[in-house]
Design a protein around this motif. Structure first.
Motif, PDB file in Angstrom:
ATOM      1  N   PHE A 306     -59.485  65.122 -25.516  1.00 36.64           N
ATOM      2  CA  PHE A 306     -59.146  66.118 -24.502  1.00 36.64           C
ATOM      3  C   PHE A 306     -58.878  67.474 -25.162  1.00 36.64           C
ATOM      4  CE2 PHE A 306     -56.261  66.953 -20.572  1.00 36.64           C
ATOM      5  CZ  PHE A 306     -57.249  67.746 -20.039  1.00 36.64           C
ATOM      6  N   GLY A 307     -58.139  67.450 -26.285  1.00 37.57           N
ATOM      7  CA  GLY A 307     -57.837  68.693 -26.981  1.00 37.57           C
ATOM      8  C   GLY A 307     -59.084  69.374 -27.516  1.00 37.57           C
ATOM      9  N   ILE A 308     -59.994  68.597 -28.095  1.00 39.57           N
ATOM     10  CA  ILE A 308     -61.238  69.171 -28.612  1.00 39.57           C
ATOM     11  C   ILE A 308     -62.073  69.767 -27.484  1.00 39.57           C
ATOM     12  CG2 ILE A 308     -63.422  68.623 -29.743  1.00 39.57           C
ATOM     13  CD1 ILE A 308     -61.078  68.771 -31.650  1.00 39.57           C
ATOM     14  N   THR A 309     -62.110  69.077 -26.352  1.00 39.83           N
ATOM     15  CA  THR A 309     -62.867  69.575 -25.195  1.00 39.83           C
ATOM     16  C   THR A 309     -62.303  70.907 -24.717  1.00 39.83           C
ATOM     17  OG1 THR A 309     -63.295  67.292 -24.518  1.00 39.83           O
ATOM     18  CG2 THR A 309     -63.703  69.006 -22.895  1.00 39.83           C
ATOM     19  N   PHE A 310     -60.971  71.005 -24.675  1.00 40.42           N
ATOM     20  CA  PHE A 310     -60.331  72.256 -24.234  1.00 40.42           C
ATOM     21  C   PHE A 310     -60.622  73.386 -25.214  1.00 40.42           C
ATOM     22  CE2 PHE A 310     -56.876  75.303 -24.029  1.00 40.42           C
ATOM     23  CZ  PHE A 310     -56.748  75.525 -22.659  1.00 40.42           C
ATOM     24  N   ILE A 311     -60.504  73.095 -26.513  1.00 40.15           N
ATOM     25  CA  ILE A 311     -60.748  74.130 -27.521  1.00 40.15           C
ATOM     26  C   ILE A 311     -62.202  74.606 -27.473  1.00 40.15           C
ATOM     27  CG2 ILE A 311     -60.865  74.557 -30.009  1.00 40.15           C
ATOM     28  CD1 ILE A 311     -58.488  72.656 -30.312  1.00 40.15           C
ATOM     29  N   ALA A 312     -63.137  73.657 -27.337  1.00 40.90           N
ATOM     30  CA  ALA A 312     -64.555  74.018 -27.281  1.00 40.90           C
ATOM     31  C   ALA A 312     -64.867  74.887 -26.066  1.00 40.90           C
ATOM     32  CB  ALA A 312     -65.422  72.761 -27.260  1.00 40.90           C
ATOM     33  N   MET A 348     -68.913  70.620 -17.768  1.00 48.16           N
ATOM     34  CA  MET A 348     -70.007  69.934 -18.443  1.00 48.16           C
ATOM     35  C   MET A 348     -69.545  69.356 -19.780  1.00 48.16           C
ATOM     36  SD  MET A 348     -73.162  68.965 -18.175  1.00 48.16           S
ATOM     37  CE  MET A 348     -74.107  70.042 -17.075  1.00 48.16           C
ATOM     38  N   ALA A 349     -68.680  70.078 -20.483  1.00 49.23           N
ATOM     39  CA  ALA A 349     -68.154  69.562 -21.745  1.00 49.23           C
ATOM     40  C   ALA A 349     -67.341  68.296 -21.508  1.00 49.23           C
ATOM     41  CB  ALA A 349     -67.302  70.629 -22.432  1.00 49.23           C
ATOM     42  N   LEU A 350     -66.508  68.313 -20.483  1.00 49.39           N
ATOM     43  CA  LEU A 350     -65.705  67.136 -20.160  1.00 49.39           C
ATOM     44  C   LEU A 350     -66.591  65.958 -19.775  1.00 49.39           C
ATOM     45  CD1 LEU A 350     -62.884  65.897 -19.659  1.00 49.39           C
ATOM     46  CD2 LEU A 350     -63.043  66.741 -17.311  1.00 49.39           C
ATOM     47  N   LEU A 351     -67.636  66.222 -18.980  1.00 52.90           N
ATOM     48  CA  LEU A 351     -68.547  65.158 -18.571  1.00 52.90           C
ATOM     49  C   LEU A 351     -69.264  64.565 -19.781  1.00 52.90           C
ATOM     50  CD1 LEU A 351     -69.968  63.586 -16.289  1.00 52.90           C
ATOM     51  CD2 LEU A 351     -71.639  65.442 -16.168  1.00 52.90           C
ATOM     52  N   ALA A 354     -66.780  62.496 -21.841  1.00 53.67           N
ATOM     53  CA  ALA A 354     -66.419  61.278 -21.119  1.00 53.67           C
ATOM     54  C   ALA A 354     -67.541  60.253 -21.154  1.00 53.67           C
ATOM     55  CB  ALA A 354     -66.054  61.618 -19.671  1.00 53.67           C
ATOM     56  N   MET A 355     -68.790  60.701 -20.986  1.00 50.60           N
ATOM     57  CA  MET A 355     -69.908  59.767 -20.948  1.00 50.60           C
ATOM     58  C   MET A 355     -70.268  59.258 -22.338  1.00 50.60           C
ATOM     59  SD  MET A 355     -70.579  59.259 -17.825  1.00 50.60           S
ATOM     60  CE  MET A 355     -72.029  58.261 -18.113  1.00 50.60           C
ATOM     61  N   LYS A 356     -70.269  60.141 -23.323  1.00 51.08           N
ATOM     62  CA  LYS A 356     -70.630  59.739 -24.680  1.00 51.08           C
ATOM     63  C   LYS A 356     -69.443  59.188 -25.458  1.00 51.08           C
ATOM     64  CE  LYS A 356     -74.536  62.939 -25.188  1.00 51.08           C
ATOM     65  NZ  LYS A 356     -75.533  61.961 -25.633  1.00 51.08           N
ATOM     66  N   ASP A 357     -68.224  59.381 -24.900  1.00 56.33           N
ATOM     67  CA  ASP A 357     -66.996  58.893 -25.518  1.00 56.33           C
ATOM     68  C   ASP A 357     -66.861  59.396 -26.948  1.00 56.33           C
ATOM     69  OD1 ASP A 357     -64.591  57.564 -25.373  1.00 56.33           O
ATOM     70  OD2 ASP A 357     -65.375  55.651 -26.077  1.00 56.33           O
ATOM     71  N   SER A 358     -67.173  60.673 -27.138  1.00 49.28           N
ATOM     72  CA  SER A 358     -67.090  61.282 -28.467  1.00 49.28           C
ATOM     73  C   SER A 358     -66.759  62.757 -28.311  1.00 49.28           C
ATOM     74  CB  SER A 358     -68.408  61.126 -29.218  1.00 49.28           C
ATOM     75  OG  SER A 358     -68.404  61.908 -30.406  1.00 49.28           O
ATOM     76  N   PRO A 359     -65.776  63.283 -29.068  1.00 53.43           N
ATOM     77  CA  PRO A 359     -65.455  64.715 -28.972  1.00 53.43           C
ATOM     78  C   PRO A 359     -66.591  65.603 -29.459  1.00 53.43           C
ATOM     79  CG  PRO A 359     -64.262  63.690 -30.798  1.00 53.43           C
ATOM     80  CD  PRO A 359     -64.897  62.581 -30.023  1.00 53.43           C
ATOM     81  N   LEU A 360     -67.504  65.056 -30.267  1.00 52.49           N
ATOM     82  CA  LEU A 360     -68.642  65.837 -30.757  1.00 52.49           C
ATOM     83  C   LEU A 360     -69.560  66.258 -29.618  1.00 52.49           C
ATOM     84  CD1 LEU A 360     -69.561  63.786 -33.960  1.00 52.49           C
ATOM     85  CD2 LEU A 360     -68.194  65.875 -33.801  1.00 52.49           C
ATOM     86  N   ALA A 361     -69.475  65.562 -28.483  1.00 47.78           N
ATOM     87  CA  ALA A 361     -70.339  65.887 -27.349  1.00 47.78           C
ATOM     88  C   ALA A 361     -69.956  67.197 -26.684  1.00 47.78           C
ATOM     89  CB  ALA A 361     -70.303  64.756 -26.322  1.00 47.78           C
ATOM     90  N   ALA A 362     -68.800  67.778 -27.046  1.00 46.85           N
ATOM     91  CA  ALA A 362     -68.375  69.044 -26.443  1.00 46.85           C
ATOM     92  C   ALA A 362     -69.029  70.248 -27.100  1.00 46.85           C
ATOM     93  CB  ALA A 362     -66.855  69.181 -26.525  1.00 46.85           C
ATOM     94  N   ASN A 363     -69.870  70.031 -28.121  1.00 41.41           N
ATOM     95  CA  ASN A 363     -70.461  71.172 -28.820  1.00 41.41           C
ATOM     96  C   ASN A 363     -71.557  71.820 -27.970  1.00 41.41           C
ATOM     97  OD1 ASN A 363     -73.370  70.576 -29.930  1.00 41.41           O
ATOM     98  ND2 ASN A 363     -72.235  68.658 -30.172  1.00 41.41           N
ATOM     99  N   PRO A 364     -71.784  73.113 -28.164  1.00 41.18           N
ATOM    100  CA  PRO A 364     -72.751  73.853 -27.325  1.00 41.18           C
ATOM    101  C   PRO A 364     -74.176  73.326 -27.384  1.00 41.18           C
ATOM    102  CG  PRO A 364     -71.339  75.365 -28.553  1.00 41.18           C
ATOM    103  CD  PRO A 364     -71.080  74.005 -29.102  1.00 41.18           C
TER     104      PRO A 364
END
Length: 456
Positions: A306-312, A348-351, A354-364
Motif C-alpha cells: 500500500f505504501g509503495i502504491t501511494f508513493i508511486a 490503476m496502480a492500486l488495481l 492488487a491483481m499482480k500481488d506485487s508492489p513492482l506493478a505500481a511502476n509507470p
C-alpha cells in the motif's frame, strides 16, 4: 505432457500438468495454477512449453525461483530437475506418467468440508444429461462470462451459468459434479480407467462428473454494472464487514506515538489494503459473489504494498509539498495539479498491485500503458472514483466538525447527536471505499483483454 510434482515424496504431493504455451504460477487468483503458500509471490513465475522445450522465467518474485538449488531468472528445464518456488519444492518431468490419474490441487484438509449451500431455483439450467445418477434440474451458479468458442460443442450437457473452473478462474469449465454442483476444467478432475472407459470423477466428492457445454448467457456491460456497485456493500455480510472496518478506522484516532502505535498503524493500513484487494479479487473472480472478510495473515506485507502504491502515485505531490514547506517558491496551482495527477494514477496502480500481488506493478511501465489501452473505460472509472472521493472528503469534514462538538459541548443531547453523526459518516466513508473497489474490479473485468496482464 510436461508436468510438475509439488511436495514430491510427501503425503501432500500433488501434480500440475503443464499445457502448451505459457503457464503462470503464483499465489494470486489470476494465475493458471494457484499455489497456496506464503513464500510464493502473487505472480511468481512463468513456464513456457513450446516446440518440445520447456523454459521457466521468474516474474520478479520476492523469495526467488530456484532450479537445481541455484536461483535463476530464466532457464531451460530438463526432465527430473528439482525446482523451488520460495520454500515450495517440486520436480519437473518432461513426460507424463503411464497412469491416467491426474491431480492438480492439494488434497483437501482432514476436517469435513462444509455442506454446499441450498440450491437456488432458476440459476442454472441443465438439459440433455445422460448419467446413472439423476442430474439436478436446477443448480447454483454465479458467473456468466462471454462465450468461449474453445468449449466442446459436442458435450452432452447444455448449461447456462458458471463457465469457468472453480479452482482456475481463467480456465473454461468442462465438467460438472452432480453432488457438489461445482464446475471444473480438465485438470481439476480425476481420471480413472473403468474397463475400456475413462471416467472423470470429482476430487472432493468422488462421484462421476458430467461433461458440459455452455450456452451464452446475458451479461451486463461495464456501464450497466456501475449502478449495481452501489448496492454491492449491502449484500451478504457486507454490513457487518463495513462496521468492523469502521471500528478499525476509528481506532486510529486513539493511536499514540511509540513503537506500539507504529505497529498498530501499520497493521490497520495493511488490513485496509487487504480489504480493498479482497473486494477487487472477489469481483474479478465472480461478480455475483458477496463481500467477505480477507485473510489478514500478511498484514505487514500488505502495508508495504500500500505504501509503495501511494508513493508511486503521489511522489510528485509529496516532493512539491515538502519543498513548499521548506520555503521554496512553488506555485499553489502546481501542487494542486500534481495531486490531481496522483488521483488519476492511483486507481490503476492500486488495481495492478492488487491483481499482480506485487508492489513492482505500481511502476509507470505497467500503469501508464494500461491507462492508454482502455482510456474510455478508465476515464469513466476515474470520474466515478473522483466523485465518490469528493463525497468521502465532504463526509470527513462533517465528521471532524462533529468530533469538535463532542470534545467541547456540555449538553448531553448535542453530545449524542454529534456521536451519531460521526459514526454514521464513518460507515459512509467505508461504504464508499467498498463501492470504489467494486468499480475497479468491474473495470478490470471489462478491460482485461485490452490490459493483457495475464495473457499467454
Amino acid at each position: 505432457m510436461p508436468r510438475l510434482v509439488i511436495h514430491p515424496g510427501t503425503p501432500q504431493a500433488w501434480e500440475i500438468q503443464l499445457k502448451p504455451g505459457s503457464n503462470f504460477l503464483g499465489r494470486g487468483p489470476s494465475n493458471d495454477f494457484k499455489i497456496e503458500d506464503g513464500s510464493v509471490s502473487g505472480s511468481h513465475c512463468q513456464i513456457v512449453v513450446e516446440d518440445g522445450t520447456t523454459t521457466i522465467k521468474d516474474m520478479g518474485s520476492t523469495n526467488g525461483t530456484f532450479v537445481n538449488r541455484a536461483q535463476v531468472t530464466e532457464t531451460r528445464l530438463e526432465s527430473g530437475q528439482p525446482l523451488r518456488l520460495g520454500s515450495v519444492d517440486m520436480i519437473f518431468y518432461n513426460e507424463g506418467p503411464d497412469a491416467v490419474t491426474t491431480v492438480v490441487a492439494p488434497p483437501p484438509p482432514a476436517q469435513a468440508a462444509p455442506a454446499p449451500p441450498p440450491l437456488k431455483p432458476g440459476s442454472l439450467k441443465i438439459s440433455g444429461i445422460s448419467h446413472s445418477a439423476p442430474a439436478p434440474a436446477v443448480a447454483t451458479t454465479t458467473d456468466a462470462p462471454p462465450p468461449d468458442d474453445s468449449l466442446d460443442p459436442a458435450a452432452p450437457a447444455s448449461v447456462t451459468g458458471t463457465r469457468y473452473c472453480k479452482f482456475h478462474p481463467k480456465s473454461p469449465a468442462r465438467f460438472l459434479c452432480n453432488k457438489c454442483n461445482r464446475t471444473f476444467c480438465d485438470l481439476c478432475v480425476t481420471s480413472r480407467n473403468v474397463g475400456a472407459k475413462v471416467v472423470k470423477t470429482c476430487r472432493s466428492c468422488g462421484v462421476e462428473c458430467v461433461p458440459v457445454h455452455f450456452q451464452a448467457a446475458a451479461q451486463k456491460s461495464f456501464y450497466a454494472s456501475l449502478a449495481g456497485a452501489f448496492g454491492y456493500p449491502f449484500k451478504g455480510a457486507g454490513i457487518i464487514i463495513m462496521i468492523c472496518a469502521t471500528i478499525a478506522f476509528a481506532a486510529l484516532k486513539f493511536v499514540r506515538g511509540g513503537l506500539f502505535g507504529i505497529i498498530i498503524t501499520i497493521s490497520v493500513y495493511g488490513g485496509v489494503f487487504l480489504f480493498m484487494q479482497n473486494i477487487i479479487h472477489t469481483t474479478t473472480s465472480d461478480e455475483n459473489e458477496d463481500m467477505s472478510f480477507p485473510d489478514f495473515s500478511e498484514t505487514f506485507a500488505a502495508a508495504f504494498q500500500f505504501g509503495i502504491t501511494f508513493i508511486a502515485s503521489f511522489w510528485l505531490w509529496t516532493a512539491l509539498t515538502i519543498a513548499k514547506l521548506a520555503d521554496v517558491d512553488i506555485p499553489g496551482e502546481a501542487i494542486i495539479a500534481s495531486y490531481i495527477l496522483g488521483l488519476i494514477y492511483f486507481p490503476m496502480a492500486l488495481l495492478a498491485v492488487a491483481m499482480k500481488d506485487s508492489p513492482l506493478a505500481a511502476n509507470p511501465l505497467i500503469v501508464l500503458p494500461a491507462m492508454m489501452k482502455a482510456p474510455v473505460e478508465y476515464g469513466i472509472t476515474v470520474l466515478f472514483l473522483l466523485a465518490v472521493y469528493g463525497i468521502s472528503v465532504l463526509g470527513d469534514i462533517l465528521s471532524n466538525n462533529a468530533g469538535h462538538d463532542m470534545m467541547f459541548t456540555k449538553d448531553m443531547s448535542t453530545l449524542f447527536i454529534a456521536m451519531g453523526i460521526k459514526c454514521a459518516l464513518g460507515i459512509v466513508s467505508v461504504y464508499l471505499l467498498c463501492v470504489t473497489m467494486r468499480i475497479l474490479g468491474l473495470f478490470y473485468n471489462a478491460s482485461k483483454q485490452k490490459l493483457g496482464w495475464f495473457s499467454h
